[in-house]
Enzyme design. Structure first.
Site, mmCIF file in Angstrom:
data_model
loop_
_atom_site.group_PDB
_atom_site.id
_atom_site.type_symbol
_atom_site.label_atom_id
_atom_site.label_comp_id
_atom_site.label_asym_id
_atom_site.label_seq_id
_atom_site.Cartn_x
_atom_site.Cartn_y
_atom_site.Cartn_z
ATOM 1 C CB ALA A 76 -0.957 0.269 1.747
ATOM 2 C CB SER A 77 1.548 3.835 -1.329
ATOM 3 O OG SER A 77 1.170 2.267 -2.391
ATOM 4 C CG ASN A 78 -0.136 7.590 2.315
ATOM 5 O OD1 ASN A 78 -1.527 6.958 2.035
ATOM 6 N ND2 ASN A 78 0.358 6.791 3.955
#
Length: 788
Positions: free
Chosen positions: A240-242
């Site tokens: 996942a990530s921002n």
């Protein structure tokens, strides 16, 4: 062969390479197939504070050589074990393992080996290796030589404890590295289906010898079992990530700012490491990368900074095959019977006695992909994956490393379409930003998708997946501009250039910028007019608030988005939840704790956070609960609130809260005034360290996944914020603040197994030394020349 501590400038590196070449020429063999057996390998390695490696070389093979060496230094055990896994040899060294729900009754190591023997069959590995450009081939060959150099020079008894004296730590070949790259490609595709593929068998037994077929549940072919497992598999995806790119319109100094915040496992093969690579006249790039990848995956140079986020695009489709009633390994296409193609894989299994046995399994494929299940209704389910034939990951990251502008990034990525499961977000020194959602996605026209898609709810496999009829007119289409048959061309996929900002937090491409929605794409590429995940809404809402008041953002403001640890779901729900529980005696304990909580997932968060987490995680939220329903015209701010003025919903909310409070109190985790930092901890460097951040489901930008493991009073961090970077630019070039949350080395005895983790726990960041002057000014620097 030599290894010595000294400082080389580029000219000396070139001279050292030339001298080694002259010495090597008399012994060169004309029939050698390895570039590293003909060319000298020379790399200068400098380690600065926190063990950050800087690798300098004059050619690709030497650069790969240096990177392979430092990655082995920092994580040889994880790499060696992953080479065992991708070769399908876990059972050979570790035994067959135990059966798990996700392996449908097949022992775990055996299931893994069956899958990887299928994924990484010899023909596929050779094809992947042969598809590389000469530059990438040199990088990979050099990496293999550097890794092997470390393994060869390090006594087995001196290896880290996790693999000390282990027979499975061995030299590798470029085919081992190609297998590892195919593992990375399979994430978000076939890897999600590993358990069902390995257990899939036609009605007749498919195992021979000391068969594991009898151990697999007879229900493995049942649609309900397979459907449940597929849903769980998708939920277990490890990435996942921002990402946020701020342009000149919102940047305090009018230049770009880039936040990169991937969420990855803290242990194992996806554990990124910091890296700075310099290749004469070609690239000078710093950031972090995955084990085995010889270039930077997320980072910056003197012109721009970039990062990646896990895409929501679909990289494969399921097909429903109508089986031939007379033969379960034949299927019907337009009324004609066609045979599946069987492939028998052989797995070596170490038994408890130390004896070795051979298990064989025949798996089946079709023109519509690999068979993942035979169902009881006379059909079989196949999965066709665009990622398994995409061999362009290293080429894509190498291209980004060499690029000098956002236009070059865009052109290269759209042509290459090589990043298997990531969007790309970047900001440059002039204040421009870019968002690209370009990954290998099946090409199906709207007409073909509508004609072939199975829409009956009871036949759906996984929410968001695509199940098609296995007909002649339902194959993927050919796009002449795509680098691979059956996928969408890169220039036809979402791209957005802005001077204000672009953002992604694992939502679709639709609202990368609320002012410029990206619409009109196939649902396989990007869904639109659907609710955004909470993390995405948090990031977008924070930037929108700055824009509304005419403000700007500095690097410190961007860092605070992550380490502020705001729980966005609390902003949406908590006020209404407090209204619902006010004045209810049996909820007073929980209500009081919730009222006292500051709505953050900091180390000092009290049991109110624990109650709120349990409330949110108990079940999905029915649409009827929302006080303000989702509005596609306002996806950032809706849905919101709890409709606690409705007596039925109020009763349901109170019931869930009471259950949450009871569950938390019975767990004992929050007893005796314990705080979040006492509960969520990382086991690194031989000790437990309190870690801030919270579950993704709560909309915590600083997402952390933790669970109770060996100690009942602690939830150990398994995944979450990994490499964080905030890169800005001024007249002197890039200014990078970064932190590797789990530290550089995976060896508990290393001085760099915990040092950055302690900084992260205190919300401190490392100023990265990028220029030669900055590196030379580091008093803790250590320099090494390796060559052969």
């Amino acid at each position: 062969m030599m290894i010595c501590p000294l400082l080389l400038n580029t000219a000396l590196l070139r001279n050292a390479s030339a001298m080694l070449l002259a010495a090597a020429l008399p012994g060169c063999s004309g029939d050698s197939t390895s570039a590293t057996s003909r060319l000298p390998l020379v790399a200068e390695i400098t380690r600065t504070a926190y063990g950050i490696p800087h690798v300098k070389a004059v050619d690709e093979a030497s650069l790969g050589y240096g990177v392979g060496f430092v990655q082995a230094q920092d994580g040889v055990c994880a790499l060696a074990e992953q080479f065992v896994e991708v070769a399908g040899e876990r059972a050979r060294y570790f035994g067959e393992g135990v059966a798990l729900p996700q392996t449908l009754g097949v022992p775990a190591n055996l299931s893994s080996d069956i899958f990887f023997r299928l994924l990484n069959d010899e023909d596929s590995v050779v094809a992947a290796q042969s598809a590389q450009t000469p530059e990438v081939t040199a990088l990979m060959q050099g990496w293999v030589a550097g890794y092997n150099r470390f393994v060869r020079d390090t006594a087995a008894s001196s290896l880290p404890a996790a693999c000390r004296n282990a027979e499975w730590v061995r030299p590798v070949t470029i085919r081992d590295l190609a297998r590892l790259m195919r593992f990375y490609n399979a994430i978000g595709g076939m890897l999600d289906l590993q358990g069902v593929i390995a257990a899939a068998a036609p009605p007749s037994p498919a195992f021979t010898g000391a068969s594991v077929g009898s151990r697999a549940s007879s229900k493995a072919s049942h649609g309900d079992v397979v459907t449940a497992h597929l849903s769980q598999a998708v939920a277990r995806r490890p990435t996942a990530s921002n990402a946020l790119a701020i342009g000149k319109d919102l940047s305090a100094n009018g230049r770009g700012i880039l936040l990169g915040n991937p969420h990855l496992p803290w242990h194992g093969p996806l554990r990124m490491g910091m890296l700075h690579v310099t290749l004469e006249n070609k690239l000078d790039t710093m950031g972090a990368t995955l084990p085995g990848v010889p270039v930077v995956g997320i980072g910056f140079n003197d012109q721009f900074a970039w990062t990646h986020t896990t895409t929501t695009s679909r990289h494969g489709t399921f097909y429903r095959l109508q089986l031939d009633p007379g033969n379960a390994t034949n299927y019907l296409v337009n009324g004609q019977s066609r045979p599946m193609r069987g492939r028998t894989v052989q797995v070596t299994v170490k038994e408890r006695s130390g004896a070795v046995r051979i298990d064989r399994r025949t798996l089946y494929t079709s023109e519509f992909g690999w068979i993942v299940a035979w169902k009881e209704d006379g059909t079989a389910i196949a999965y066709k994956d665009a990622l398994v034939d995409s061999h362009r990951l290293v080429e894509e990251w190498y291209g980004i490393n060499r690029a000098r502008s956002l236009d070059e990034i865009k052109t290269f990525i759209q042509r290459n379409v090589g990043n298997p499961w990531n969007n790309t977000i970047a900001a440059d020194r002039l204040g421009a930003t870019i968002f690209l959602a370009v990954t290998p996605v099946p090409k199906l026209s709207p007409e073909r998708l509508q004609r072939c898609l199975i829409t009956e709810p009871e036949l759906q496999l996984v929410p968001g997946s695509f199940l098609l009829e296995a007909r002649e007119d339902c194959h993927w289409e050919i796009d002449p501009d795509a680098p691979q048959a059956g996928i969408v061309a890169g220039k036809s996929m979402p791209a957005l250039l802005r001077t204000d900002f672009v953002h992604n937090a694992n939502d679709s491409a639709w609202i990368a910028q609320p002012a410029a929605p990206l619409t009109g794409y196939s649902p396989l590429v990007s869904e639109e007019r659907q609710p955004l995940p909470a993390r995405a809404r948090f990031g977008l809402s924070q930037i929108a608030a700055v824009a509304r008041r005419g403000g700007t953002l500095a690097p410190d403001d961007v860092q605070a988005l992550v380490t502020g640890n705001r729980v966005y779901q609390a902003d949406l729900w908590l006020d209404d939840l407090l209204l619902a529980c006010a004045g209810v005696p049996e909820l007073e304990t929980g209500c009081s704790a919730l009222r006292a909580w500051d709505r953050k997932a900091n180390l000092d968060a009290g049991v109110g956070f624990g109650y709120f987490e349990a409330f949110v995680m108990a079940a999905s939220t029915p649409d009827a609960w929302w006080r303000i329903p989702f509005d596609p015209a306002d996806p950032v701010n809706t849905p919101a609130g709890l409709r606690v003025n409705d007596t039925e919903i109020q009763a349901a909310v109170r019931k869930r809260l009471a259950s949450a409070v009871e569950a938390v109190d019975q767990s004992g985790l929050w007893s005796a005034g314990r705080r979040w930092g006492d509960i969520q901890r990382a086991r690194l460097g031989g000790q437990l360290t309190g870690i801030h951040g919270g579950p993704d489901e709560l909309g915590t930008y600083n997402a952390m996944a933790s669970r109770v493991q060996s100690e009942a009073s602690v939830r150990e961090v398994e995944a979450g914020a990994s490499y964080l970077q905030v890169v800005s630019f001024d007249n002197n070039g890039p200014r990078a603040k970064a932190i590797l949350a789990y530290s550089q080395s995976s060896d508990p005895e290393s001085p760099h197994a915990l040092d950055q983790t302690l900084l992260f726990a205190r919300k401190e960041w490392v100023t990265l030394p990028f220029t030669t002057r900055e590196i030379s000014a580091d008093p803790s620097r250590r320099r090494l020349l390796i060559a052969e």
